[in-house]
Motif scaffolding. Structure first.
Motif, PDB file in Angstrom:
ATOM      1  N   GLY A 115       0.808  -1.212   0.000  1.00 19.99           N
ATOM      2  CA  GLY A 115       0.000   0.000   0.000  1.00 19.99           C
ATOM      3  C   GLY A 115       0.835   1.252   0.000  1.00 19.99           C
ATOM      4  O   GLY A 115       1.965   1.270  -0.490  1.00 19.99           O
ATOM      5  N   ARG A 135      -7.687   7.445  -2.956  1.00 14.83           N
ATOM      6  CA  ARG A 135      -6.898   6.809  -4.019  1.00 14.83           C
ATOM      7  C   ARG A 135      -5.426   6.975  -3.658  1.00 14.83           C
ATOM      8  O   ARG A 135      -4.988   8.070  -3.317  1.00 14.83           O
ATOM      9  CB  ARG A 135      -7.193   7.454  -5.363  1.00 14.83           C
ATOM     10  CG  ARG A 135      -6.328   6.927  -6.510  1.00 14.83           C
ATOM     11  CD  ARG A 135      -6.861   7.410  -7.844  1.00 14.83           C
ATOM     12  NE  ARG A 135      -5.988   7.015  -8.944  1.00 14.83           N
ATOM     13  CZ  ARG A 135      -6.348   7.057 -10.234  1.00 14.83           C
ATOM     14  NH1 ARG A 135      -7.557   7.495 -10.565  1.00 14.83           N
ATOM     15  NH2 ARG A 135      -5.506   6.665 -11.172  1.00 14.83           N
ATOM     16  N   CYS A 142       0.739  -4.676  -5.262  1.00 13.68           N
ATOM     17  CA  CYS A 142      -0.666  -4.730  -4.833  1.00 13.68           C
ATOM     18  C   CYS A 142      -1.410  -5.928  -5.433  1.00 13.68           C
ATOM     19  O   CYS A 142      -2.376  -6.409  -4.838  1.00 13.68           O
ATOM     20  CB  CYS A 142      -1.384  -3.428  -5.185  1.00 13.68           C
ATOM     21  SG  CYS A 142      -1.329  -2.955  -6.930  1.00 13.68           S
ATOM     22  N   PHE A 174      -7.028  -2.255   4.703  1.00  9.29           N
ATOM     23  CA  PHE A 174      -8.142  -2.698   3.862  1.00  9.29           C
ATOM     24  C   PHE A 174      -7.900  -4.123   3.377  1.00  9.29           C
ATOM     25  O   PHE A 174      -6.791  -4.431   2.906  1.00  9.29           O
ATOM     26  CB  PHE A 174      -8.276  -1.811   2.613  1.00  9.29           C
ATOM     27  CG  PHE A 174      -8.179  -0.341   2.876  1.00  9.29           C
ATOM     28  CD1 PHE A 174      -9.116   0.323   3.653  1.00  9.29           C
ATOM     29  CD2 PHE A 174      -7.141   0.397   2.334  1.00  9.29           C
ATOM     30  CE1 PHE A 174      -9.020   1.684   3.892  1.00  9.29           C
ATOM     31  CE2 PHE A 174      -7.032   1.762   2.553  1.00  9.29           C
ATOM     32  CZ  PHE A 174      -7.979   2.408   3.340  1.00  9.29           C
ATOM     33  N   CYS A 179     -10.566  -3.444  -2.426  1.00 10.50           N
ATOM     34  CA  CYS A 179      -9.912  -2.349  -3.138  1.00 10.50           C
ATOM     35  C   CYS A 179      -9.986  -2.570  -4.650  1.00 10.50           C
ATOM     36  O   CYS A 179      -9.972  -3.701  -5.134  1.00 10.50           O
ATOM     37  CB  CYS A 179      -8.451  -2.248  -2.723  1.00 10.50           C
ATOM     38  SG  CYS A 179      -8.192  -2.042  -0.945  1.00 10.50           S
ATOM     39  N   PHE A 198      -4.518   2.305  -6.148  1.00 12.02           N
ATOM     40  CA  PHE A 198      -5.709   1.574  -5.733  1.00 12.02           C
ATOM     41  C   PHE A 198      -6.666   2.540  -5.055  1.00 12.02           C
ATOM     42  O   PHE A 198      -6.260   3.599  -4.559  1.00 12.02           O
ATOM     43  CB  PHE A 198      -5.378   0.382  -4.826  1.00 12.02           C
ATOM     44  CG  PHE A 198      -4.961   0.746  -3.429  1.00 12.02           C
ATOM     45  CD1 PHE A 198      -5.883   0.765  -2.390  1.00 12.02           C
ATOM     46  CD2 PHE A 198      -3.642   1.058  -3.135  1.00 12.02           C
ATOM     47  CE1 PHE A 198      -5.505   1.095  -1.093  1.00 12.02           C
ATOM     48  CE2 PHE A 198      -3.244   1.387  -1.846  1.00 12.02           C
ATOM     49  CZ  PHE A 198      -4.178   1.399  -0.824  1.00 12.02           C
ATOM     50  N   THR A 199      -7.943   2.194  -5.058  1.00 13.77           N
ATOM     51  CA  THR A 199      -8.972   3.070  -4.500  1.00 13.77           C
ATOM     52  C   THR A 199      -9.937   2.289  -3.614  1.00 13.77           C
ATOM     53  O   THR A 199     -10.110   1.073  -3.757  1.00 13.77           O
ATOM     54  CB  THR A 199      -9.800   3.757  -5.609  1.00 13.77           C
ATOM     55  OG1 THR A 199     -10.566   2.761  -6.313  1.00 13.77           O
ATOM     56  CG2 THR A 199      -8.908   4.492  -6.595  1.00 13.77           C
ATOM     57  N   VAL A 200     -10.566   3.024  -2.688  1.00 12.76           N
ATOM     58  CA  VAL A 200     -11.738   2.540  -1.957  1.00 12.76           C
ATOM     59  C   VAL A 200     -12.732   3.693  -1.914  1.00 12.76           C
ATOM     60  O   VAL A 200     -12.354   4.869  -2.029  1.00 12.76           O
ATOM     61  CB  VAL A 200     -11.407   2.067  -0.526  1.00 12.76           C
ATOM     62  CG1 VAL A 200     -10.415   0.922  -0.539  1.00 12.76           C
ATOM     63  CG2 VAL A 200     -10.877   3.217   0.326  1.00 12.76           C
TER      64      VAL A 200
END
Length: 397
Positions: A115, A135, A142, A174, A179, A198-200
């Motif tokens: 991350g 983001r 990842c 996370f 993700c 990466f995003t959530v």
């Protein structure tokens, strides 16, 4: 001093060379490590070197881990980088609440975390936890991680939480399955690290799935009392050291088979090449000596239960930055000595040049750290600087 434990894992790293080398082309083309290679690294427990023993990990000394990362990076820089990230993040197991550390790191022998610490996420606080949206870039490895972490600024409703005027931040954990990975890693070097974004979005995270580097570690082991970000810098610098060794080894092999245009002698007979090899060797050995001396001194202090002073911490940053700088200079010498043929992508020197330049862009080993270290050595107030965001004690000079 090399312990039996350290020797064992160094021998494992060296024994993996033929296997890793069969994947180097695939790593570069696919821009990530093959899952088959990840399984081999997991089988040899290289990702578990920093995980606490009471969670089934190895809880090694930091010198062993840095040397293993250096050795793997000599074989393949992208593999070394991904091992460095996934292995170093095992430190978090000693910082999280015991129950949560067990759920994340103790329940799955194949756990790998990755991350980004950058506080580019927004976490809205509730009584039970946080709703996180964000983001994060540069999430190396990842694709093969089971958990991802992201730095977040904490909000109370619409208002950003502040402490002495500074934003309050935390690292959130996370499940990787929660993700979305965005394919952004089209890079100059370290292409095989898969360092995508990466995003959530509006993801609920319990309070216990977060940590701050300023909080005292839960685990009492010396490894988890070591200043976290300073240790990460030393781990990162191990990759350039490995790349430089690879470049020197590659050039030495090339001297036996390459005869420059308009000469009748191979490279090994050219005085400038002989000088460049000697200079590169001196640069690399000097870089390694400073890094491992500084790390060993700091580890001895931490192992005694002592807290590192500002100046002691600054020396660790200096050692990591200097190691990266000198390793880069060594690679430049070898690339230039390799001549025009070093420009082709099939030549390892070309990849060494790209990869070490990319590694050297990391904030923990970037040249501006010289200024920060100089300020620390001149007794400036360093409490709000990047070098000491993980300080858990009153600053002493």
């Amino acid at each position: 001093m090399t312990t039996a434990f350290s020797k064992h894992f160094l021998e494992i790293a060296q024994s993996l060379a033929p296997i890793i080398q069969t994947y180097t082309e695939e790593i570069e083309l696919t821009r990530q490590l093959p899952i088959q290679l990840i399984k081999i690294l997991l089988k040899e427990r290289l990702f578990q070197l920093f995980i606490p023993k009471d969670l089934g990990g190895l809880e090694s000394d930091p010198i062993t881990f840095v040397r293993v990362v250096e050795e793997i990076s000599t074989i393949d820089s992208a593999t070394g980088w991904c091992l460095m990230i996934g292995g170093a993040y095992g430190l978090f197991a000693g910082l999280l609440p015991i129950k949560i550390a067990g759920e994340i790191y103790g329940s799955d022998p194949n756990v790998i975390t990755g991350g980004s610490f950058r506080p580019t996420g927004q976490a809205v606080a509730t009584d039970e936890g946080y709703y996180v949206t964000g983001r994060w870039p540069f999430a190396s490895g990842c694709q093969h991680c089971t958990w991802l972490v992201g730095g977040c600024r904490i909000f109370d409703g619409q208002e950003q939480s502040l402490n002495s005027g500074n934003p309050v931040t935390r690292i959130m954990f996370f499940p990787a399955s929660s993700c979305k990975i965005i394919d952004t890693w089209h890079s100059t070097g370290l292409r095989g690290t898969g360092s995508n974004d990466f995003t959530v979005s509006e993801l609920f995270i319990p309070k216990t799935w977060s940590l701050s580097f300023r909080e005292s570690p839960i685990n009492s082991g010396s490894l988890y009392s070591f200043p976290t970000i300073a240790l990460f810098g030393l781990c990162i610098a191990a990759v350039p050291l490995g790349i430089a060794r690879n470049a020197i080894n590659t050039l030495i092999k090339l001297t036996d088979v390459k005869t420059p245009t308009r000469t009748k002698y191979t490279l090994r007979h050219h005085a400038t090449v002989q000088i460049d090899i000697a200079r590169a060797e001196a640069l690399l050995r000097s870089a390694r000596a400073f890094l491992y001396e500084s790390l060993t001194d700091a580890w001895q202090e931490v192992s005694k239960g002592n807290t590192l002073s500002v100046k002691q911490r600054s020396i660790l940053w200096l050692a990591a930055t200097q190691a990266t700088t000198m390793a880069t200079q060594a690679v430049d010498l070898m690339f230039n000595a390799g001549g025009a043929s070093a420009l082709y992508t099939g030549n390892p020197l070309e990849r060494c040049l790209r990869d070490i330049r990319t590694a050297g862009q990391h904030v923990c080993v970037a040249p501006f750290n010289y200024e920060l270290v100089g300020q620390a050595l001149l007794d400036f107030d360093m409490s709000s600087t990047l070098l000491f965001i993980d300080d858990r004690s009153e600053m002493s000079k």
